[in-house]
Scaffold this active site. Structure first.
Site, PDB file in Angstrom:
ATOM      1  N   SER A   1       5.633  10.925 -48.775  1.00  0.00           N
ATOM      2  CA  SER A   1       4.481  10.594 -47.924  1.00  0.00           C
ATOM      3  C   SER A   1       4.329   9.112 -47.629  1.00  0.00           C
ATOM      4  O   SER A   1       3.683   8.746 -46.637  1.00  0.00           O
ATOM      5  CB  SER A   1       3.195  11.123 -48.559  1.00  0.00           C
ATOM      6  OG  SER A   1       3.193  12.539 -48.565  1.00  0.00           O
ATOM      7  N   THR A   2       4.893   8.244 -48.459  1.00  0.00           N
ATOM      8  CA  THR A   2       4.795   6.808 -48.167  1.00  0.00           C
ATOM      9  C   THR A   2       5.527   6.455 -46.872  1.00  0.00           C
ATOM     10  O   THR A   2       5.325   5.373 -46.328  1.00  0.00           O
ATOM     11  CB  THR A   2       5.382   5.975 -49.320  1.00  0.00           C
ATOM     12  OG1 THR A   2       6.742   6.375 -49.552  1.00  0.00           O
ATOM     13  CG2 THR A   2       4.578   6.167 -50.595  1.00  0.00           C
TER      14      THR A   2
END
Length: 211
Positions: A83-84
């Site tokens: 998700s980063t």
């Protein structure tokens, strides 16, 4: 004896000490096998702190410790960022006009791409969301839709310009370039996963430099 050449580091001792302290607490609290931390000055790219734990004391190191911990994983290790990575997909989609702050998305708990169901991280669907909601919820289906709307060629152009799939140029040997599928092999299912940080591998240094 003659003096050698001086080495001037960008590391800030106070920030480095603080980062090490916080990362030791992180290992203690989470039981993680290892943690990495980089602090970078955004305006210059100077690395103010870099932590790889577990570590060792060079003055008393054993051969086993040196073998296991000598790698600088912040520069050398590649991994799926998950998700980063979504901020880069969103940046590209906003810049290309594929989404806006007033766009809406719907999460059913998955998104079907070429007949394959690719799940969201959350078992309970997010339902209807704005762009801001999708980012705050880190909703995989919303980012799949963004990535697919951009297409492979455009998304890859942005990722290349963010510095992925190439070395960062840091003054450190063995700077890694990460792993990206060659464009000719990218299917829609791959593109959907890349959009939320899977099917691509980066180094921690690449990630923070791109950010």
């Amino acid at each position: 004896a003659t003096n050698g050449v001086n080495i001037n580091l960008t590391i800030n001792y106070a920030i480095q000490a603080f980062a090490e302290s916080v990362m030791r607490a992180c290992i203690s609290e989470t039981g993680a096998k290892n943690v990495k931390c980089i602090v970078m000055e955004p305006s210059t790219g100077k690395i103010l702190a870099m932590v790889n734990l577990p570590d060792y004391n060079p003055n008393t190191a054993t051969k086993t410790q040196m073998k296991d911990y000598i790698r600088n994983g912040c520069v050398l290790d590649t991994y799926e960022p998950g998700s980063t990575f979504k901020i880069f997909t969103l940046s590209a989609a906003l810049d290309q006009g594929k989404v806006s702050t007033s766009s809406s998305f719907h999460c059913s708990g998955y998104h079907t791409v070429d007949g394959e169901k690719i799940k969201c991280w959350r078992t309970v669907p997010h339902g209807s969301q704005s762009t801001e909601d999708a980012l705050c919820n880190s909703c995989n289906p919303a980012f799949m839709q963004m990535g697919l709307s951009l297409g492979q060629k455009t998304l890859y152009e942005y990722l290349y310009n963010f510095g992925f799939n190439t070395t960062t140029g840091v003054d450190f040997s063995a700077d890694q370039s990460g792993i990206m599928l060659a464009p000719k092999y990218v299917k829609n299912t791959d593109l959907a996963r890349i959009a939320f940080g899977q099917s691509i591998a980066v180094t921690p240094l690449q990630l923070i430099t791109a950010a």
